[in-house]
Design a protein around this motif. Structure first.
Motif, PDB file in Angstrom:
ATOM      1  N   UNK A 151       0.841  -1.196   0.000  1.00 21.22           N
ATOM      2  CA  UNK A 151       0.000   0.000   0.000  1.00 21.22           C
ATOM      3  C   UNK A 151       0.882   1.255   0.000  1.00 21.22           C
ATOM      4  N   UNK A 152       2.094   1.130   0.550  1.00 21.45           N
ATOM      5  CA  UNK A 152       3.021   2.261   0.532  1.00 21.45           C
ATOM      6  C   UNK A 152       3.463   2.588  -0.895  1.00 21.45           C
ATOM      7  N   UNK A 153       3.550   1.561  -1.733  1.00 21.51           N
ATOM      8  CA  UNK A 153       3.925   1.796  -3.135  1.00 21.51           C
ATOM      9  C   UNK A 153       2.847   2.607  -3.843  1.00 21.51           C
ATOM     10  N   UNK A 182      22.741   2.507   3.949  1.00 19.97           N
ATOM     11  CA  UNK A 182      23.915   2.593   3.076  1.00 19.97           C
ATOM     12  C   UNK A 182      23.964   3.904   2.301  1.00 19.97           C
ATOM     13  N   UNK A 183      22.886   4.706   2.423  1.00 16.83           N
ATOM     14  CA  UNK A 183      22.862   5.998   1.746  1.00 16.83           C
ATOM     15  C   UNK A 183      22.303   5.975   0.336  1.00 16.83           C
ATOM     16  N   UNK A 184      21.840   4.800  -0.120  1.00 18.15           N
ATOM     17  CA  UNK A 184      21.290   4.724  -1.478  1.00 18.15           C
ATOM     18  C   UNK A 184      19.856   5.258  -1.551  1.00 18.15           C
ATOM     19  N   UNK A 185      19.129   5.179  -0.449  1.00 20.03           N
ATOM     20  CA  UNK A 185      17.795   5.758  -0.365  1.00 20.03           C
ATOM     21  C   UNK A 185      17.820   6.932   0.602  1.00 20.03           C
ATOM     22  N   UNK A 186      17.018   7.943   0.312  1.00 14.73           N
ATOM     23  CA  UNK A 186      16.900   9.093   1.207  1.00 14.73           C
ATOM     24  C   UNK A 186      15.725   8.943   2.171  1.00 14.73           C
ATOM     25  N   UNK A 187      14.761   8.130   1.812  1.00 15.94           N
ATOM     26  CA  UNK A 187      13.606   7.906   2.666  1.00 15.94           C
ATOM     27  C   UNK A 187      12.938   6.589   2.322  1.00 15.94           C
ATOM     28  N   UNK A 188      12.191   6.038   3.273  1.00 16.67           N
ATOM     29  CA  UNK A 188      11.446   4.795   3.062  1.00 16.67           C
ATOM     30  C   UNK A 188      10.051   4.966   3.656  1.00 16.67           C
ATOM     31  N   UNK A 189       9.023   4.709   2.846  1.00 17.67           N
ATOM     32  CA  UNK A 189       7.653   4.768   3.342  1.00 17.67           C
ATOM     33  C   UNK A 189       7.298   3.447   4.011  1.00 17.67           C
ATOM     34  N   UNK A 190       6.707   3.549   5.204  1.00 15.55           N
ATOM     35  CA  UNK A 190       6.422   2.358   5.986  1.00 15.55           C
ATOM     36  C   UNK A 190       5.275   2.639   6.958  1.00 15.55           C
ATOM     37  N   UNK A 191       4.583   1.600   7.395  1.00 15.98           N
ATOM     38  CA  UNK A 191       3.552   1.791   8.410  1.00 15.98           C
ATOM     39  C   UNK A 191       4.185   2.206   9.731  1.00 15.98           C
ATOM     40  N   UNK A 192       3.487   3.084  10.460  1.00 12.36           N
ATOM     41  CA  UNK A 192       4.004   3.590  11.738  1.00 12.36           C
ATOM     42  C   UNK A 192       4.443   2.478  12.681  1.00 12.36           C
ATOM     43  N   UNK A 193       3.550   1.502  12.904  1.00  7.28           N
ATOM     44  CA  UNK A 193       3.847   0.467  13.898  1.00  7.28           C
ATOM     45  C   UNK A 193       5.011  -0.412  13.469  1.00  7.28           C
ATOM     46  N   UNK A 194       5.245  -0.530  12.162  1.00  6.42           N
ATOM     47  CA  UNK A 194       6.373  -1.314  11.665  1.00  6.42           C
ATOM     48  C   UNK A 194       7.658  -0.504  11.765  1.00  6.42           C
TER      49      UNK A 194
END
Length: 263
Positions: A151-153, A182-194
């Motif tokens: 769902x984050x996608x 590792x610095x390859x991503x600047x952010x990651x979308x994820x569920x709060x509880x996860x």
């Protein structure tokens, strides 16, 4: 004497045949009372591999599935696979149902039936504490990672309409965390509880809020027109009403509020 021996042999053969038939019948009956749950065991506290205790899959979904199985008369076996292949495996019969913190999106409903939602958690973005990203708008021109098919996608594609960023996907959530470390991503979308669990293990990470971060809630997926959907819905409703669900929520989410089961 020969007649007696022959009679005895016939009796033994009959007993053997009856025993074999009975064993086959019991085996078939036992098989009918078993269900395989498909999941992606990289999503704590919903489901993850307990490496400290023999690679067992544990978590909120695992406990809930077993409780529901007990109420509906089924023994539950859990099978781990990539999140993106769960619905396909359900359609092909490799698994009997799916529990993986999965939301019943319109596209998924075309290929599976879903129970009412049993838990809802909003979406946030994980970033490195030392980065210049303080608000969601700061992600402009940078790289954001999401799990394939999640769902984050879908949420990320909506967010790209307001802030221009590059989107990349990975099959497993730990891979996303590795990419940001590792610095390859600047952010990651994820569920709060996860995200909370990963932040506890990576003190260099933190979260920022994102616009329109609400989700529809996790639900259980079954094959189209499966009679199990209504059975599990009734069991979910019972667990909400008798307090069993609240106990599981308190155990795995530190008291986060679960959704009420629809009447």
């Amino acid at each position: 004497m020969k007649k007696r021996v022959a009679g005895l042999l016939i009796s033994l053969i009959c007993l053997f045949v009856l025993s074999a038939c009975s064993s086959s019948s019991n085996s078939s009956e036992n098989k009918d009372k078993q269900l395989v749950m498909g999941t992606s065991a990289d999503y704590p506290p919903f489901e993850y591999v307990d490496t400290a205790n023999g690679e067992a899959i544990i978590g909120f979904d695992a406990d809930l599935a077993k409780a529901l199985g007990k109420k509906t008369g089924y023994e539950i076996t859990i099978k781990d696979m990539d999140f993106n292949g769960l619905i396909t495996s359900l359609q092909s019969g490799k698994v009997d149902f799916v529990m993986a913190g999965m939301e019943a999106t319109p596209d998924r409903k075309k290929n599976a039936d879903f129970t009412e939602p049993y838990f809802r958690s909003d979406i946030s973005m994980i970033v490195d504490k030392k980065s210049s990203i303080q608000t969601f708008e700061d992600i402009k021109g940078k790289i954001v990672g999401v799990q394939v098919g999640s769902i984050q996608a879908e949420k990320a594609k909506e967010l790209q309409k307001t802030v221009d960023f590059q989107l990349e996907t990975r099959d497993r959530v730990p891979d996303l965390v590795q990419e940001i470390n590792s610095g390859r991503f600047d952010g990651v979308l994820m569920e709060d509880v996860v995200s909370k669990g990963y932040i506890e293990k990576n003190d260099n990470l933190t979260t920022i809020s994102v616009p329109s971060n609400e989700t529809g809630g996790a639900a259980i997926a079954f094959q189209k027109d499966s009679e199990l959907t209504s059975k599990f819905n009734e069991a979910l409703k019972e667990m909400k009403e008798n307090g069993e669900m609240d106990k599981l929520v308190a155990k795995w989410f530190n008291g986060e509020k679960s959704l009420k089961i629809a009447e």
